[in-house]
Write a protein that holds these residues in place. Structure first.
Motif, PDB file in Angstrom:
ATOM      1  N   TYR A   1      46.952  12.132 -54.328  1.00  0.00           N
ATOM      2  CA  TYR A   1      46.510  13.439 -53.840  1.00  0.00           C
ATOM      3  C   TYR A   1      45.696  13.349 -52.544  1.00  0.00           C
ATOM      4  O   TYR A   1      45.397  14.375 -51.935  1.00  0.00           O
TER       5      TYR A   1
ATOM      6  N   VAL B   1      44.951  13.181 -48.811  1.00  0.00           N
ATOM      7  CA  VAL B   1      45.681  13.524 -47.579  1.00  0.00           C
ATOM      8  C   VAL B   1      45.162  12.613 -46.465  1.00  0.00           C
ATOM      9  O   VAL B   1      44.164  12.918 -45.793  1.00  0.00           O
TER      10      VAL B   1
ATOM     11  N   ASN C   1      51.717  15.118 -44.487  1.00  0.00           N
ATOM     12  CA  ASN C   1      50.412  15.104 -45.163  1.00  0.00           C
ATOM     13  C   ASN C   1      49.813  13.709 -45.275  1.00  0.00           C
ATOM     14  O   ASN C   1      48.601  13.566 -45.372  1.00  0.00           O
TER      15      ASN C   1
ATOM     16  N   TYR D   1      50.439  11.361 -47.773  1.00  0.00           N
ATOM     17  CA  TYR D   1      50.171  10.853 -49.124  1.00  0.00           C
ATOM     18  C   TYR D   1      50.624   9.395 -49.237  1.00  0.00           C
ATOM     19  O   TYR D   1      51.565   8.966 -48.561  1.00  0.00           O
TER      20      TYR D   1
ATOM     21  N   LYS E   1      52.338   8.083 -55.313  1.00  0.00           N
ATOM     22  CA  LYS E   1      53.111   9.305 -55.511  1.00  0.00           C
ATOM     23  C   LYS E   1      54.382   9.018 -56.299  1.00  0.00           C
ATOM     24  O   LYS E   1      54.806   9.833 -57.133  1.00  0.00           O
TER      25      LYS E   1
ATOM     26  N   GLU F   1      54.500  20.528 -54.421  1.00  0.00           N
ATOM     27  CA  GLU F   1      53.300  19.825 -53.971  1.00  0.00           C
ATOM     28  C   GLU F   1      52.049  20.625 -54.344  1.00  0.00           C
ATOM     29  O   GLU F   1      52.088  21.858 -54.390  1.00  0.00           O
ATOM     30  N   PRO F   2      50.949  19.905 -54.608  1.00  0.00           N
ATOM     31  CA  PRO F   2      50.747  18.456 -54.426  1.00  0.00           C
ATOM     32  C   PRO F   2      51.085  17.614 -55.657  1.00  0.00           C
ATOM     33  O   PRO F   2      50.836  16.418 -55.644  1.00  0.00           O
ATOM     34  N   THR F   3      51.638  18.226 -56.707  1.00  0.00           N
ATOM     35  CA  THR F   3      51.963  17.464 -57.913  1.00  0.00           C
ATOM     36  C   THR F   3      53.107  16.499 -57.626  1.00  0.00           C
ATOM     37  O   THR F   3      54.184  16.928 -57.189  1.00  0.00           O
ATOM     38  N   PRO F   4      52.946  15.210 -57.869  1.00  0.00           N
ATOM     39  CA  PRO F   4      54.021  14.247 -57.590  1.00  0.00           C
ATOM     40  C   PRO F   4      55.196  14.442 -58.548  1.00  0.00           C
ATOM     41  O   PRO F   4      55.007  14.711 -59.736  1.00  0.00           O
TER      42      PRO F   4
ATOM     43  N   GLN G   1      60.711  16.301 -56.072  1.00  0.00           N
ATOM     44  CA  GLN G   1      59.907  16.809 -54.966  1.00  0.00           C
ATOM     45  C   GLN G   1      59.860  15.792 -53.827  1.00  0.00           C
ATOM     46  O   GLN G   1      59.838  16.163 -52.649  1.00  0.00           O
TER      47      GLN G   1
ATOM     48  N   LYS H   1      61.124  16.349 -49.950  1.00  0.00           N
ATOM     49  CA  LYS H   1      60.362  15.989 -48.751  1.00  0.00           C
ATOM     50  C   LYS H   1      61.168  15.066 -47.852  1.00  0.00           C
ATOM     51  O   LYS H   1      61.147  15.206 -46.616  1.00  0.00           O
TER      52      LYS H   1
END
Length: 344
Positions: free
Chosen positions: A79, A81, A115, A117, A122, A288-291, A295, A299
């Motif tokens: 999480y 950044v 971002n 991450y 992740k 996002e932001p949940t891995p 997802q 990205k």
């Protein structure tokens, strides 16, 4: 008192005081019968592909379970950044300055463009999310398939007719289109469209939507199995003895559907993994932001990532391919172990 030596076929066994000697006992152990479960396990252990696949699948589940501990030892979380905290690691476009997506001894799998991450954490948290949802869907599908499929097959009559028509009706739905169209509807039942949707609501919605159109195939298979079993002699004997339908289903039917149940479950789970990833990829699943596996694919397909960091797709893509292939091979091995006459 010692009996004479009995020579048979060039070998000898000694019986002392009416008791068989060591060699005779050894032969008796070798000839001792094995249960179907023991035979299945023996055949499975001899299948090198199945054993390797089981280890690979177990490795992925272990990563999912231990993701928080791994991240703690690694010293990072999915999480943070880094584009804001350490802007010197990125250029003006938000792409990692170092080659190969910023892979280094500090960031093992690099940094996400934009971002920033950490890709490694992740990914392991994404595996955790995807497997948790898929296991929950598989369990719900198995329970529903057992309840409705076995009930339809054993009870017959009106129960079989109505459950059969329900299965036919639901099978007419285009599953993928239904998933995409119904996800926003299901989410809106829990949260107002004006409010931000919590992650747990999206998880519950994903489980419900996939379960709704995921149990019919298993239900139909178990219905056919129960339909064949109810005509067998041991079922008739249980009926004559006065056993209730519930007791017959629980004691006689269920133990005999374990084989198709396990085989189908090993095929269902990887299908639900890819379905969940597909929904997240399309933006109606985990965001996002949940891995999440899907997802990460979403990205990776953006213009920024495709043009500047092609390596970002490598880690989630390879890991999902390995997992799905290993689980499918495991399903083949389980099927062959239960039914050795089946040819791949």
């Amino acid at each position: 008192m010692t009996s004479p030596i009995d020579i048979e076929g060039g070998g000898a066994s000694v019986v002392v005081d009416g008791e068989p000697g060591p060699e005779t006992k050894s032969e008796a152990v070798k000839l001792e019968g094995r249960s179907p479960g023991q035979l299945m396990w023996l055949r499975f252990r001899r299948d090198r592909t199945g054993v390797i696949s089981a280890y690979v699948v177990g490795f992925f589940f272990l990563i999912g379970v231990l993701a928080p501990l791994i991240a703690k030892v690694y010293g990072k979380n999915p999480y943070t950044v880094y584009a804001d905290e350490r802007p010197e690691l990125f250029d003006s476009a938000g792409v990692p300055v170092k080659p190969n997506g910023g892979i280094s001894s500090e960031f093992w799998f690099g940094l996400e463009p934009g971002n920033g991450y950490d890709v490694f954490t992740k990914l392991i948290y994404g595996i955790r999310t995807s497997l948790t949802i898929s296991v929950a869907v598989t369990l719900a599908v198995v329970v529903t398939g057992i309840l409705l499929g076995v009930a339809a097959g054993y009870l017959g009559g009106k129960a079989d007719y109505f459950i059969g028509r329900l299965i036919d009706f639901l099978l007419a739905f285009p599953a993928q289109l239904f998933f995409i169209a119904s996800m926003p509807v299901v989410v809106s039942l829990f949260v107002s469209p004006r409010d931000e949707t919590p992650t747990y609501v999206r998880v519950v919605a994903l489980i419900l939507v996939q379960w709704f159109l995921g149990w019919m195939g298993l239900g139909r298979i178990l219905r056919g199995t129960a339909l064949a079993l109810r005509e067998r002699e041991f079922i008739e004997a249980a009926k004559v003895s006065g056993a209730s339908p519930w007791r017959i289903i629980r004691k006689e039917i269920l133990p005999n559907i374990v084989t198709p149940l396990l085989v189908q479950a090993t095929y269902l789970l990887p299908n639900f993994v890819t379905a969940e990833a597909g929904l997240s990829y399309l933006g109606v699943g985990i965001v996002e932001p949940t891995p999440d596996w899907g997802q990460m694919f979403s990205k990776a397909s953006t213009e920024l990532v495709m043009q500047n960091d092609i390596t970002y797709m490598f880690f989630p893509g390879v890991s999902m391919i390995i997992f799905v292939v290993a689980f499918n091979l495991l399903g083949d091995s389980v099927r062959d172990a239960f039914d050795p006459k089946t040819a791949r």
